[in-house]
Design a protein around this motif. Structure first.
Motif, short mmCIF file in Angstrom:
data_model
loop_
_atom_site.label_atom_id
_atom_site.label_comp_id
_atom_site.label_asym_id
_atom_site.label_seq_id
_atom_site.Cartn_x
_atom_site.Cartn_y
_atom_site.Cartn_z
N SER A 121 3.67 -10.61 14.09
CA SER A 121 3.01 -9.76 14.63
C SER A 121 3.42 -8.39 14.63
O SER A 121 3.17 -7.62 13.58
N ILE A 122 5.04 -8.02 13.70
CA ILE A 122 5.58 -6.99 13.40
C ILE A 122 4.53 -6.73 11.46
O ILE A 122 4.99 -5.38 11.40
N ALA A 123 4.88 -7.89 10.13
CA ALA A 123 4.30 -7.38 9.46
C ALA A 123 2.68 -7.05 9.82
O ALA A 123 2.44 -6.58 8.96
N LEU A 124 2.29 -7.80 10.91
CA LEU A 124 0.42 -7.73 10.86
C LEU A 124 0.92 -5.14 11.37
O LEU A 124 -0.31 -4.62 10.39
N LEU A 125 1.83 -5.66 12.06
CA LEU A 125 2.09 -3.99 12.36
C LEU A 125 2.07 -3.43 10.72
O LEU A 125 1.44 -1.64 11.72
N ILE A 126 3.09 -3.23 10.69
CA ILE A 126 3.82 -2.86 9.54
C ILE A 126 2.40 -2.34 8.53
O ILE A 126 2.05 -1.26 7.77
N GLY A 127 1.78 -4.03 8.05
CA GLY A 127 0.81 -3.60 7.11
C GLY A 127 -0.47 -2.49 7.74
O GLY A 127 -1.13 -1.82 7.70
N TYR A 128 -1.02 -2.67 8.96
CA TYR A 128 -1.63 -2.10 9.19
C TYR A 128 -1.60 -0.20 9.91
O TYR A 128 -2.56 -0.07 9.46
#
Length: 164
Positions: A121-128
């Motif tokens: 979820s953190i990786a997704l946040l960073i990417g988004y």
């Protein structure tokens, strides 16, 4: 339906982000029990000293709140801003869930599996957020680094103490 996007101005978004970060931090802190069960666990040698944890989490929550406001303010439309809010809400839920699994249910093995979801979820946040604001994405890098270290510590606790 395509609503016209007008960004609210002023301190309201900052206030909401601060309150959200405090709620996640307080719930996670309330769930965290460093009592006899935790003290009896064999911990890896690389476990940071106890005072490091609240300092690290305070910095991480402050950076995450700043990242959220930055990304939200840079959102091009309502859909993007709603997605930012949703992703941060999901992340907050997963953050609290880890503490519940590890400390309250005393299941570091389940917490380790959940930590993979938290990390994603953190990786997704960073990417988004990177698509919206490089600054917002950069502000989340200490968070993913800390959770990566926490994952290693969690894995070692499972190895040293299992089965649960």
């Amino acid at each position: 339906m395509n609503r016209k996007w007008t960004m609210p101005v002023g301190a309201m978004p900052v206030g909401i982000a601060v309150i959200a970060a405090l709620v996640v931090a307080l719930l996670g802190g309330t769930i965290t029990d460093l009592g006899p069960w935790y003290q009896s666990l064999h911990k890896p040698a690389m476990t940071p000293p106890r005072p490091v944890f609240p300092i690290a989490w305070t910095v991480i929550f402050a950076l995450a709140a700043t990242a959220g406001v930055t990304a939200w303010r840079n959102a091009r439309d309502v859909r993007t801003s709603d997605t930012v809010i949703g992703l941060f809400a999901l992340n907050g839920f997963l953050n609290i869930l880890w503490s519940l699994l590890f400390f309250r249910l005393q299941r570091p093995d389940w917490a380790l599996i959940e930590l993979i979801l938290l990390w994603c979820s953190i990786a997704l946040l960073i990417g988004y957020c990177a698509r919206i604001s490089r600054l917002a994405a950069a502000l989340l890098l200490p968070y993913i680094a800390w959770v990566s270290v926490a994952g290693l510590l969690n894995w070692q606790v499972v190895q040293l103490n299992g089965p649960f």
